[in-house]
Scaffold this motif. Sequence first.
Motif, PDB file in Angstrom:
ATOM      1  N   ALA A  73       0.825  -1.208   0.000  1.00 62.40           N
ATOM      2  CA  ALA A  73       0.000   0.000   0.000  1.00 62.40           C
ATOM      3  C   ALA A  73       0.862   1.261   0.000  1.00 62.40           C
ATOM      4  O   ALA A  73       0.583   2.227  -0.721  1.00 62.40           O
ATOM      5  N   VAL A  74       1.919   1.262   0.809  1.00 61.87           N
ATOM      6  CA  VAL A  74       2.793   2.436   0.877  1.00 61.87           C
ATOM      7  C   VAL A  74       3.476   2.680  -0.460  1.00 61.87           C
ATOM      8  O   VAL A  74       3.521   3.804  -0.976  1.00 61.87           O
ATOM      9  N   VAL A  75       4.004   1.625  -1.074  1.00 66.30           N
ATOM     10  CA  VAL A  75       4.710   1.784  -2.344  1.00 66.30           C
ATOM     11  C   VAL A  75       3.737   2.189  -3.455  1.00 66.30           C
ATOM     12  O   VAL A  75       4.033   3.046  -4.290  1.00 66.30           O
ATOM     13  N   ALA A 119      -4.086   4.155  -5.467  1.00 65.04           N
ATOM     14  CA  ALA A 119      -3.467   2.981  -4.846  1.00 65.04           C
ATOM     15  C   ALA A 119      -4.520   1.954  -4.470  1.00 65.04           C
ATOM     16  O   ALA A 119      -4.323   0.735  -4.658  1.00 65.04           O
ATOM     17  N   ALA A 120      -5.658   2.415  -3.931  1.00 66.17           N
ATOM     18  CA  ALA A 120      -6.734   1.484  -3.600  1.00 66.17           C
ATOM     19  C   ALA A 120      -7.287   0.827  -4.853  1.00 66.17           C
ATOM     20  O   ALA A 120      -7.655  -0.356  -4.834  1.00 66.17           O
ATOM     21  N   ARG A 121      -7.364   1.574  -5.952  1.00 71.51           N
ATOM     22  CA  ARG A 121      -7.854   0.997  -7.204  1.00 71.51           C
ATOM     23  C   ARG A 121      -6.909  -0.079  -7.729  1.00 71.51           C
ATOM     24  O   ARG A 121      -7.332  -0.995  -8.433  1.00 71.51           O
ATOM     25  N   TRP A 122      -5.634   0.030  -7.414  1.00 69.47           N
ATOM     26  CA  TRP A 122      -4.660  -0.963  -7.832  1.00 69.47           C
ATOM     27  C   TRP A 122      -4.588  -2.164  -6.889  1.00 69.47           C
ATOM     28  O   TRP A 122      -3.791  -3.071  -7.112  1.00 69.47           O
ATOM     29  N   PRO A 140      -3.400   0.285   6.169  1.00 70.31           N
ATOM     30  CA  PRO A 140      -2.462   1.356   6.540  1.00 70.31           C
ATOM     31  C   PRO A 140      -3.132   2.701   6.819  1.00 70.31           C
ATOM     32  O   PRO A 140      -2.539   3.552   7.476  1.00 70.31           O
ATOM     33  N   TRP A 141      -4.349   2.893   6.318  1.00 68.46           N
ATOM     34  CA  TRP A 141      -5.043   4.160   6.568  1.00 68.46           C
ATOM     35  C   TRP A 141      -5.777   4.153   7.915  1.00 68.46           C
ATOM     36  O   TRP A 141      -6.270   5.192   8.325  1.00 68.46           O
TER      37      TRP A 141
END
Length: 969
Positions: free
Chosen positions: A210-212, A302-305, A311-312
């Motif tokens: 998620a961070v990356v 990022a969520a779509r990927w 992490p949020w």
Amino acid sequence: MAGLPPGAAPEAGERPASAPLDERVLAAGTTLRFALLVLLLSAAGASMVPRTVRHVLASSALADKEAACRLAAGIDPGVSFSASYVQYTRNASALEECTARYSQDFTGVSLAVGAVALATAVAVYWLLPVWRTRRSKVVPLDAMDVHGALRPLLDELTAVAGLTRPPRFVVDPAALTAGAVAFGRRRRPTVCLDVGLVVTSDPHRDRFRAVVLHELAHLRNGDIGVTYATIALWRVFLVLILLPWAATGLDVLLFAGTPDGRSLFAPFNTHSLVLGGLIVVAVHLTRAGILRNREIYADLMAARWGASREPWEVPTAQRSGMWPRLFARFAELWHTHPSWALRRTSLTDPKALFALEALPLFLTGLSADILVWHLGSLPYGALPAKAVLVAGLVVGIGGVALWRAVLYALLTGRPTPSGRLVGLWLGSGTVVGELTGPRAAGNHWLPAHPEALLILVAALVLVMTWTVQHAEWCIRAWRGRSLGPAMVAGLAVPSLALASLLYWWYVQGEVLTDGWPYTTAGLLGSYGLPGLPPAHIGPLLETVAVVGVLPGTDASAESLWWAGVLLWALPLLVRATRPPLRRPTWLAKAWPETVAPLPPPPSALGRHLAAGLAGGLVCWAGLAMALAHMHTPDPSAVRMTGPFQLVHLMWPVLVICGAMALTAAVVAAATDSAWLLAGLVAAGVTALLGAGAAYLLMRTDGCLGPLNTMTDTCRWWPNQVAWPLVRTELAYALALGTPVAGLSAFAGRSARVLWRRAGRSGQHPTARPTTERPLRRVWQRGARLAAVAVAVAGFGATALTVQTPGSTARSSRPPELMLDQSTQAPSASMARVQGQAWAAVGGLDRINALSAAERAYTTAFVAGAHSASDAEFVEAMGKLRTACEGLTRATKRAGAYFTVPDATGQQVWSRLLTRYQTLATACRNLAARPGSATARAAGTAHQDAVDSADAMLYWLAETGAIRPRTETP
């Protein structure tokens, strides 16, 4: 771009809920806001650098002399612009000559400093990634990933992000947190991973992904290049331009010059420093707001990927009490990252990206006004470009936000936003910029009449209300693959309309902040027509005089008066299109869950056209009544007089504008939705019909019986006679009649709201059945065809008017003649300062030159009177002719000098010039015809000239302009 914080490891396979609306359905508008910041910094730098260089390098003595030239011209920094303008026009040539004598040109140095600043900004942009990836700061990923477990995962995430240029991954060994940051240039991006994220990548793999992915989303969205370019430009501007400029401003305000001079220009210098502070606040808050939005965009991508939501899930402390919450909200405005609560909410509902926030709109208006101030050095011919630039940025930023908000409201079933509030916030920022900066206030703490700035607020309210209503119509009726073209067209039209009003504001309207500077007689006399102004000015000529300086007075194409037709022609074309029967492509992409198109807007096109036709009939009746009022049994006796010609031109303008206002008010009061657009459409049809009627009446003048005005001869008058008048009337109808119609629509709508609130209106009528009868379908088809015909006619008439030869000519009316020619008497201290300046920069030199020429004349005259031979007399006459030429030159040079700012001093100066001119004439007569009569006349003129010179010197000494002469034994 900062990454995500650490969080607990989520369960395998957990994914965030899908967003109900794709946030990429419309442009975000952040690029426009970045463009405004870049233009603001560039224009401010181009304006500040020459002032700083001039203050540092210029000779103080020459600078004081150059400032004294303006004082000698009678320009009082403490009075209104109009009073100074009168003095300026009276002494324009002398002022140009005086300032050229003492001016110091540092253009080359300023360009060199600007080039150094620009090169430094480019160097900072290129060196920032190098500095952040230095060996003492980060290490390559391979040095930390000794087993090579992370490289395949990072390659996979890069492929998921669809990046054609994979970033370089490095690790910050000093950062123990589990975050990351992306930076660098667009073609060579870098993602720096915290060592805490790397060491916990195995147990918390989803958090690592998620961070990356969040940082890769920044790269995919193109945030890095423009963000770091703005950072580099801002840092260089702050250090190399703003700080030296502020130091210069403080020196001018507190230390430079004399105490009287600092006190005299304290308001202007203080406003300039405040303007620099506003730039700092506006740039920082705007940049922080843009970056907060881009963080949410990166989260959603990022969520779509496939990034996990865990992490949020960061616990946030709840603040109790009103003041702690207010302080927290205020502090958040200065942060470049949104709160975690907002980021979590946006993953399921990105309403924050479609919301209308007051602060960004306020900052947009403020930044645009500051930009206008720093673009003030542009030449006069660049005014149209400046108006289009400022209007495009303001309407573009506010309009994109409105389009997004309207789209979100329509798709989520919420009420559509009000464009009035958006216009008020944009206008509030503009007004604050005007009041705190020196552009409108000049050398005053506040403008004399700040209420004139409400014109700008009203214009922004109108265009933003138009934008929101047009956006709703377009979104409901658009059938294309993307809403982008519809939004671009829907923002270009109000941008041009606002630019038209801004052009008038920059040319004429801005002086209204000093009060009404015109006189009726001056306005009428500025037309240059015989018989103007008349001895008795009636109410009609009073009205005509006021209309003569309102929008529409400039019928040239560059004034953008023709943009008014777009405000009603474009909505008319949109309403003429048939709404989609199936789900359009753009809606399927934006909201896959929906299966049906949006409900079409209410079909009222036929009623709008009918209202416009009724307004046209009213306009025709008004034109007929106006012509009947102007009819005279003998047109040839009055048609060449100025009052008759001016009234003959302006009567149709007043009638057409009045009919447009009446039609717009009635239609807006009778319309439930999109009332402003409906009112403008009907008013536009009225204007088109009214202009056509005026054109026909002018070409058939003489054949109309009791409506004849200019002639009794019945014939088809040539187009060269009628068309220029109609072009002027059309310019007024669009540039003046359109905003008047918009304000009238607001008035009609407000009256309806008040009527309903008073309980006097009935219930809403029940909805009509959705089934259409064949006759109704035929009526709607005919209304659409009529709408297309009317829109095409309006476009064609406007295009023909703009392209008519001679239509680009500016008005030849001298602006100084419109102003009140009476000048305000300066204060005693200002009169003394102006008198000193008048004497210092050339007044005393010219008096001395006249005295020297007079002494040469005296020497030659005495030599001729005491000549003992013919040869001596001839030689003396030759010297006398030379002295006469010297008197003529000195008198002519003195006559081209400034008028004395003080009325009494000007009387003495005028008498001196007259008597020296008389002396020069008497001298030439004596040299041509020597004799006792010419000698006596020359002697009398000589004594008068000497007395006048002594009187002028005595007056200057009495007023303190020069030191009194001391008698020598």
